[in-house]
Scaffold this motif. Structure first.
Motif, mmCIF file in Angstrom:
data_model
loop_
_atom_site.group_PDB
_atom_site.id
_atom_site.type_symbol
_atom_site.label_atom_id
_atom_site.label_comp_id
_atom_site.label_asym_id
_atom_site.label_seq_id
_atom_site.Cartn_x
_atom_site.Cartn_y
_atom_site.Cartn_z
ATOM 1 N N GLU A 83 0.829 -1.205 0.000
ATOM 2 C CA GLU A 83 0.000 0.000 0.000
ATOM 3 C C GLU A 83 0.867 1.260 0.000
ATOM 4 N N THR A 84 1.976 1.225 0.731
ATOM 5 C CA THR A 84 2.896 2.359 0.741
ATOM 6 C C THR A 84 3.458 2.608 -0.650
ATOM 7 N N VAL A 85 3.858 1.535 -1.336
ATOM 8 C CA VAL A 85 4.439 1.667 -2.678
ATOM 9 C C VAL A 85 3.403 2.166 -3.681
ATOM 10 N N SER A 86 2.188 1.649 -3.600
ATOM 11 C CA SER A 86 1.182 1.991 -4.609
ATOM 12 C C SER A 86 0.557 3.365 -4.391
ATOM 13 N N GLU A 87 0.604 3.883 -3.166
ATOM 14 C CA GLU A 87 -0.120 5.126 -2.888
ATOM 15 C C GLU A 87 0.715 6.204 -2.201
ATOM 16 N N GLY A 88 1.903 5.871 -1.701
ATOM 17 C CA GLY A 88 2.619 6.822 -0.859
ATOM 18 C C GLY A 88 3.887 7.413 -1.430
ATOM 19 N N ILE A 89 4.247 7.079 -2.689
ATOM 20 C CA ILE A 89 5.509 7.556 -3.247
ATOM 21 C C ILE A 89 5.288 8.540 -4.390
ATOM 22 N N ILE A 90 4.462 8.151 -5.355
ATOM 23 C CA ILE A 90 4.071 9.075 -6.426
ATOM 24 C C ILE A 90 2.561 9.027 -6.558
ATOM 25 N N ALA A 91 1.989 10.135 -7.034
ATOM 26 C CA ALA A 91 0.554 10.138 -7.318
ATOM 27 C C ALA A 91 0.293 9.173 -8.463
ATOM 28 N N THR A 92 -0.812 8.462 -8.393
ATOM 29 C CA THR A 92 -1.118 7.493 -9.449
ATOM 30 C C THR A 92 -1.309 8.209 -10.775
ATOM 31 N N PRO A 93 -0.419 7.968 -11.749
ATOM 32 C CA PRO A 93 -0.577 8.637 -13.051
ATOM 33 C C PRO A 93 -1.753 8.051 -13.815
ATOM 34 N N GLU A 94 -2.142 8.714 -14.882
ATOM 35 C CA GLU A 94 -3.337 8.295 -15.599
ATOM 36 C C GLU A 94 -3.029 7.933 -17.047
ATOM 37 N N GLY A 95 -3.879 7.042 -17.597
ATOM 38 C CA GLY A 95 -3.866 6.732 -19.013
ATOM 39 C C GLY A 95 -2.589 6.071 -19.502
#
Length: 332
Positions: free
Chosen positions: A63-75
């Motif tokens: 969860e830290t890796v997926s949400e806490g390091i960079i904002a989730t980019p799109e497309g």
């Protein structure tokens, strides 16, 4: 095209996990092999099995890796950023593996994520980088060094009157347990890091809505690839950890492995912090080795290893940024 990009990104993520396995397998078993507590193949098989088990023990690090390091980019741009981040991490893993330098696969991944995000114009969560990566990067080796030293001093005091040959034989057997604990902690920490990347890819592709849940197939795929990579072995790095830093004996090996495993479990369950297994076990080996005499540690080798720690994130970031530039030129 989106589905194809998702499949390719997940495949590259699993490829990174494989390189993580053979790059970092030395973390769990180098001390046991160097003290002859385990044969190399038996140690690798044990580490692979324990890596597999450790991957299912939690998901806080993911969860830290997926949400806490960079904002989730799109497309499609977002998928390109993830692809470039993984490319940077894999390239740096291969370079350090070739030279036998036990750098951190974790920090290669984080550096790749930051470099690709900056190149792609995606927000970097600097507070998360500081709290979950930079601070643990400095604190965990210090804790490993001090704890490894203290554990070894305690062992020497408790067994001060024991028969040396019997004590060594006993600790050689105990290393089977401490090495298994290290491998379990490696699975707990490092398989989850790739899980976080795969989940981020699934969110970008609208396959799932958030990074809070990790599909079972993702856990299985990441765990299996880490185990396969571990069984492939990382002999170059194993020699560095097991022989070049210090000539370990079984009590020192047990002290280092016990220390490393404890720190990895504590950081994962208490803080959800994705620490480097490489940093922890290397510093614990130094601490355990210095307990008898400081000059027993080959500090010149240690200096080169520490230098590798500091250049890993920026080096992987540069490779990732360059990879994103190539992707943008070709597909942008």
């Amino acid at each position: 095209m989106d589905t194809f990009a998702l499949v390719v990104t997940i495949a590259v993520a699993l490829g990174f996990t494989y390189t993580n396995g053979f790059h970092d397998s030395a973390n769990a078993i180098a001390t046991s092999v160097s003290t002859r507590a385990l044969t190399p193949r038996a140690a690798l098989l044990m580490a692979a099995v324990m890596n597999l088990g450790g991957a299912f023990l939690g998901q806080g690090v993911a969860e830290t890796v997926s949400e806490g390091i960079i904002a989730t980019p799109e497309g499609s741009q977002g998928m390109g950023i993830l692809f470039a981040a993984l490319t940077g991490a894999i390239v740096w893993n291969l370079i350090t593996w070739y030279f036998g330098l036990p750098s951190s696969s974790s920090h290669a991944l984080f550096g790749g994520m930051v470099g690709a995000a900056l190149a792609g114009g995606t927000e970097v969560i600097w507070s998360g980088i500081l709290e979950k990566i930079v601070i643990p990067m400095f604190v965990s080796p210090v804790v490993g060094l001090v704890a490894g030293y203290l554990v070894m001093v305690a062992i020497m005091w408790v067994f001060r009157n024991a028969n040396p040959h019997k004590a060594r034989r006993g600790f050689r057997m105990a290393q089977t347990v401490s090495a298994a604990a290290m491998a379990l902690g490696h699975g707990l920490q490092d398989a989850q890091k790739t899980m976080g990347i795969v989940v981020m890819a699934l969110v970008i592709a609208d396959v799932q809505q958030s990074g809070d849940e990790i599909p079972v197939w993702v856990k299985i795929a990441c765990a299996v690839m880490l185990s396969l990579g571990t069984y492939a072995g990382g002999w170059r790095i194993m020699r560095t950890l097991g022989r070049k830093i210090i000539e370990l004996d079984p009590p020192q090996g047990f002290a280092a492995e016990s220390t490393g495993a404890s720190i990895m479990f504590g950081s994962a369950f208490l803080f959800h912090a994705p620490i480097s297994t490489t940093h922890v076990i290397t510093s614990a080996i130094m601490g355990a080795g210095a307990s008898k005499r400081v000059n027993a540690v080959r500090w010149g080798v240690a200096k080169n290893i520490v230098l590798g720690w500091f250049i890993t994130m920026p080096a992987a970031a540069v490779v990732a940024a360059a990879s994103y530039g190539v992707i943008w030129l070709v597909f942008g």
